[in-house]
Design a protein around this motif. Sequence first.
Motif, PDB file in Angstrom:
ATOM      1  N   SER A 126      15.406  -1.613   4.563  1.00  0.00           N
ATOM      2  CA  SER A 126      14.216  -1.894   3.745  1.00  0.00           C
ATOM      3  C   SER A 126      14.268  -1.158   2.412  1.00  0.00           C
ATOM      4  O   SER A 126      13.912  -1.723   1.375  1.00  0.00           O
ATOM      5  N   LEU A 127      14.729   0.090   2.411  1.00  0.00           N
ATOM      6  CA  LEU A 127      14.834   0.826   1.146  1.00  0.00           C
ATOM      7  C   LEU A 127      15.963   0.274   0.289  1.00  0.00           C
ATOM      8  O   LEU A 127      15.847   0.217  -0.935  1.00  0.00           O
ATOM      9  N   TRP A 128      17.061  -0.146   0.923  1.00  0.00           N
ATOM     10  CA  TRP A 128      18.157  -0.761   0.174  1.00  0.00           C
ATOM     11  C   TRP A 128      17.654  -2.025  -0.519  1.00  0.00           C
ATOM     12  O   TRP A 128      17.889  -2.238  -1.700  1.00  0.00           O
ATOM     13  N   ARG A 129      16.912  -2.860   0.201  1.00  0.00           N
ATOM     14  CA  ARG A 129      16.408  -4.120  -0.351  1.00  0.00           C
ATOM     15  C   ARG A 129      15.368  -3.874  -1.430  1.00  0.00           C
ATOM     16  O   ARG A 129      15.306  -4.592  -2.428  1.00  0.00           O
ATOM     17  N   MET A 130      14.561  -2.824  -1.261  1.00  0.00           N
ATOM     18  CA  MET A 130      13.488  -2.526  -2.206  1.00  0.00           C
ATOM     19  C   MET A 130      14.033  -2.274  -3.625  1.00  0.00           C
ATOM     20  O   MET A 130      13.323  -2.509  -4.601  1.00  0.00           O
ATOM     21  N   GLN A 131      15.272  -1.864  -3.737  1.00  0.00           N
ATOM     22  CA  GLN A 131      15.874  -1.628  -5.054  1.00  0.00           C
ATOM     23  C   GLN A 131      15.887  -2.879  -5.922  1.00  0.00           C
ATOM     24  O   GLN A 131      15.957  -2.799  -7.139  1.00  0.00           O
ATOM     25  N   TYR A 132      15.858  -4.042  -5.277  1.00  0.00           N
ATOM     26  CA  TYR A 132      16.025  -5.306  -5.989  1.00  0.00           C
ATOM     27  C   TYR A 132      14.725  -6.082  -6.156  1.00  0.00           C
ATOM     28  O   TYR A 132      14.744  -7.258  -6.483  1.00  0.00           O
ATOM     29  N   GLY A 133      13.603  -5.427  -5.909  1.00  0.00           N
ATOM     30  CA  GLY A 133      12.317  -6.077  -6.089  1.00  0.00           C
ATOM     31  C   GLY A 133      11.701  -6.540  -4.786  1.00  0.00           C
ATOM     32  O   GLY A 133      12.161  -6.198  -3.698  1.00  0.00           O
ATOM     33  N   ASP A 134      10.662  -7.335  -4.912  1.00  0.00           N
ATOM     34  CA  ASP A 134       9.939  -7.826  -3.741  1.00  0.00           C
ATOM     35  C   ASP A 134      10.776  -8.847  -2.976  1.00  0.00           C
ATOM     36  O   ASP A 134      11.643  -9.520  -3.537  1.00  0.00           O
ATOM     37  N   TRP A 135      10.458  -8.951  -1.698  1.00  0.00           N
ATOM     38  CA  TRP A 135      11.086  -9.975  -0.872  1.00  0.00           C
ATOM     39  C   TRP A 135      10.704 -11.350  -1.432  1.00  0.00           C
ATOM     40  O   TRP A 135       9.608 -11.531  -1.932  1.00  0.00           O
ATOM     41  N   THR A 136      11.611 -12.303  -1.299  1.00  0.00           N
ATOM     42  CA  THR A 136      11.301 -13.673  -1.716  1.00  0.00           C
ATOM     43  C   THR A 136      11.015 -14.522  -0.481  1.00  0.00           C
ATOM     44  O   THR A 136      11.418 -14.162   0.634  1.00  0.00           O
TER      45      THR A 136
END
Length: 177
Positions: A126-136
Motif C-alpha cells: 500500500s505504501l509502495w502504491r501510494m507513491q504513484y497517487g490514488d488508486w484508479t
Amino acid sequence: MSSPCDPEHAPVGDVGAALMMVDSRLKAIYDDKTRTDTEQQALTEQAVASMGPGGVDDLLDGVCTLIYMFMQWLRRAHEDHDRDVIEYVVPSLVASMGMMRKSVRPEAIPTMAGLVIAAGTGLSPSLWRMQYGDWTGDEMNALEATALLLAEHINRITDDRDFAARLIANALSSVDQ
C-alpha cells in the motif's frame, strides 16, 4: 536502512473483510457454483458501497496486507528450496492476469507486478502504491485478482484449498491473543 515503504509504517486495513472477499471468491471457483461473475461482482460492489469511503480505504489496505502476508509466506517457502520468489511467482501471476481480459485491464498488470515485487522484497504494497497517487478504478479488479491468484498459488503448492485463508486467520487470531 529504513524505507518510507517499510511495513511498520503501513496501515493494516480491514484484513478480515479482505480475507472474506478473497476466500468467498476461491470457494466459488473451487465449488464451481452456478453464480456468475456478474452476480459475484454485483455482490462485491454492494458490499463495498455499504462500507463508505473510509471502509473502502480500509478494504484496500487490507487487501494489500493480504498480498504482503502471502508474499512473505511464499518468499520463505521458496527460500527453503533455494529459489527466488520473484522469479517463480511474478511471471505466472502476470501471465494469469493477462488471460483475465474481461476482469483485468492490461494497463493495471504492470502496477500489480510492481506491487507484488514490492511485497516480495519486504516493502508495504500500500505504501509502495501510494507513491504513484490514488488508486484508479481499473486497478480495483486487478488488486482483487492479485490477492486471489496469490492465495490460489499458495493453496495449490500446499495441496490444501483452505491453506491461504487459514494462514491469515491464524495470524489474525494470534494478534488478538
